[in-house]
Write an enzyme that holds these catalytic residues in place. Structure first.
Site, PDB file in Angstrom:
ATOM      1  N   HIS A 265       7.398   1.172   2.942  1.00 36.60           N
ATOM      2  CA  HIS A 265       8.727   0.569   2.883  1.00 36.60           C
ATOM      3  C   HIS A 265       9.069  -0.133   4.206  1.00 36.60           C
ATOM      4  CE1 HIS A 265      12.991   0.428   1.467  1.00 36.60           C
ATOM      5  NE2 HIS A 265      13.226   0.432   2.770  1.00 36.60           N
ATOM      6  N   GLU A 266       8.915   0.586   5.292  1.00 34.08           N
ATOM      7  CA  GLU A 266       9.270   0.001   6.589  1.00 34.08           C
ATOM      8  C   GLU A 266       8.341  -1.160   6.936  1.00 34.08           C
ATOM      9  OE1 GLU A 266      12.103   0.637   7.737  1.00 34.08           O
ATOM     10  OE2 GLU A 266      12.428   2.387   6.449  1.00 34.08           O
ATOM     11  N   HIS A 269       9.708  -4.285   5.483  1.00 36.95           N
ATOM     12  CA  HIS A 269      10.745  -4.864   6.350  1.00 36.95           C
ATOM     13  C   HIS A 269      10.087  -5.607   7.514  1.00 36.95           C
ATOM     14  CE1 HIS A 269      14.373  -3.271   4.554  1.00 36.95           C
ATOM     15  NE2 HIS A 269      13.980  -2.022   4.642  1.00 36.95           N
ATOM     16  N   GLU A 295      15.906  -5.869   1.957  1.00 34.06           N
ATOM     17  CA  GLU A 295      15.510  -4.727   1.136  1.00 34.06           C
ATOM     18  C   GLU A 295      14.553  -5.164   0.020  1.00 34.06           C
ATOM     19  OE1 GLU A 295      16.377  -1.987   2.460  1.00 34.06           O
ATOM     20  OE2 GLU A 295      15.753  -0.589   0.901  1.00 34.06           O
TER      21      GLU A 295
HETATM   22 ZN    ZN Z   1      14.964  -0.415   3.647  1.00 32.91          ZN
END
Ligand code: ZN
Length: 500
Positions: A265-266, A269, A295
């Protein structure tokens, strides 16, 4: 036209200060010894004050006006006019708020946060209720200064998702909600519900998890010569400069997937940040388009790729190499099912792809009611539990596992919609990408992620914030925000997994 370069120089100064603040914050959340806390808070607030003076000062006001006049004949879609649109927004939102109000609210947030921690620990919502009521009052005061809005929530949305209103959000959410509630119900009644996959629990050495996740995110294209991964309590991604985009994660010795997916997830980003325009340094055009667009990138790498069937095929040998005892006798289809388990649960951050958006919609509905006065702060637990029953069919046994679980409301409102907007946007982009890249699944299975990253870089990342979210979607996919791709994705995927 000499004002534009002058404005650019001021913006660069401002951006550099924010980058220094980001570095200090990163350090505080990773390696700083506890003893540094008091001075660090003072260092950060000193820099923040300087940044505020530059952002809301007379020089900024003057330069903005001059630039707007000098460029009034230009096309609105030109880089300069787009940059000015953002610079004006940044100035207005800062300059319109009286310094005293901001200072009072910041102090209130700190007390509110500490009280929330205690209330959560002791499962005592009424301790927190008066602080929450005060946050509502402060929010109203700030909204009044920011302008006149059809709905108070419009002002908050405008800060994180430019161009999106409460009415538009309601329209999107009301199209999404029945499809999700229905899907959750069908899954819970299916014969495949209530499965368990014990191989995901075990003894997973943290250092090995660290190596495994680094290998996985580097395969995605995360450039560790311009970034690094460290440990923290609440994972985040931070940008010190275009050449230094860092991710943090948290590993659980007995629970592999939580840390693994937090890293993916990170990294999503970080890939976005690493692909944003680099120049002119400090231009607001070089920032992310919105919280929701940000997101969308993290969710795409975490879910659309990371929880896909071809990725399960691809990653299984990697898991076997790092944790042979747990994955030796596991098939890729078992792994795929295990990482896509759907269960209505109390805690948002542990929720699966299907129920996650219901957790968000419930929060948005309640915070809108808190703001428009139809829900008094003291009645939040009851409203929360009723909403949980209607959305997910379960009621939390305590407020700690209910309305006190998230840190967000100790600071303010308006942060939640970006999560679901991110899921909506990620599926819209994914649909477009799949049309243009027929070998998408094969590429993922073979661990070839460069085409995907290239597509995102050239369609999404390189645009920075020259488009607002709805404009960006229209520009890339030809359609405004649309929940149908998300609904189709979830229905297709989970109908197969749960044989609905
Ligand atoms: Zn996030």
């Amino acid at each position: 036209m000499q004002s534009v370069p002058e404005l650019a120089a001021l913006q660069k100064q401002l951006a550099r200060i924010h980058e220094c603040i980001a570095l200090l914050n990163w350090d505080q959340l990773t390696y700083m010894p506890q003893g540094g806390a008091v001075h660090r808070a003072d260092q950060v607030s000193t820099l923040a004050e300087i940044a505020h003076q530059l952002q809301a000062g007379d020089k900024m006001a003057q330069l903005l006006e001059q630039c707007e006049q000098e460029t009034s004949g230009m096309e609105e879609t030109s880089d300069t006019r787009r940059m000015l649109r953002l610079a004006r927004r940044n100035y207005d939102r800062t300059a319109k708020l009286p310094a005293k109000l901001v200072a009072d609210f910041t102090r209130h947030q700190s007390v509110s946060y500490q009280t929330w921690v205690r209330a959560r620990e002791t499962n005592n919502f009424q301790l927190f209720a008066p602080l929450l009521q005060k946050t509502i009052e402060y929010t109203h005061q700030m909204i009044q200064h920011l302008g006149s809005f059809e709905h108070p929530y419009d002002a908050l949305l405008d800060l994180s998702e430019p161009g999106i209103t409460h009415a538009r959000l309601t329209e999107l959410f009301s199209a999404l909600k029945p499809a999700l509630v229905n899907l959750v119900k069908k899954i819970s009644l299916s014969s495949a519900a209530n499965q368990s996959f014990p191989f995901l629990q075990g003894d997973f050495a943290v250092e090995t998890q660290h190596k495994l996740t680094l290998e996985a995110v580097k395969e995605f294209g995360y450039d560790t010569s311009c970034g690094r991964q460290d440990l923290t309590v609440h994972p985040f991604c931070t940008t010190i400069s275009r050449g230094d985009v860092r991710i943090t994660t948290r590993f659980y010795n007995e629970w592999l997937t939580r840390g693994f997916y937090a890293s993916l997830h990170e990294a999503g980003h970080a890939l976005y940040e690493q692909g944003l325009p680099e120049k002119p340094i400090g231009s607001p055009l070089c920032n992310a388009a919105s919280g929701g667009v940000h997101e969308s990138q993290s969710r795409m790498w975490e879910n659309l790729i990371g929880r896909s069937k071809p990725y399960a095929e691809h990653v299984l040998p990697l898991l076997r190499a790092y944790f042979p005892q747990s994955f030796q006798n596991i098939s890729s289809s078992q792994l795929y099912q295990a990482v896509n388990l759907v269960t209505p649960s109390f805690i948002r951050v542990e929720a699966d792809e299907v129920t996650y958006n219901l957790h968000i919609m419930l929060r948005v509905e309640l915070e809108c009611a808190l703001l428009d006065g139809s829900l008094p702060a003291a009645s939040l637990p009851e409203a929360w539990n009723n909403a949980m029953q209607s959305y997910l069919g379960i009621v939390p046994p305590s407020d700690t596992e209910g309305c006190l679980q998230d840190v967000h409301w100790s600071h303010g409102f308006g942060g939640f919609p970006s999560y679901t907007l991110g899921n909506i946007i990620s599926c819209q982009l994914w649909q477009k990408m799949s049309e243009e890249m027929p070998t998408l699944n094969e590429d993922i299975e073979q661990g070839k992620f460069d085409h995907i990253l290239h597509w995102l870089r050239t369609r999404v990342h390189c645009q920075g914030s020259r488009y607002f979210p709805e404009e960006l979607m229209t520009h890339i996919t030809g359609s405004t925000l649309n929940v149908q791709p998300l609904i189709n994705y979830l229905q297709t995927k989970y109908t197969e997994i749960y044989q609905l």
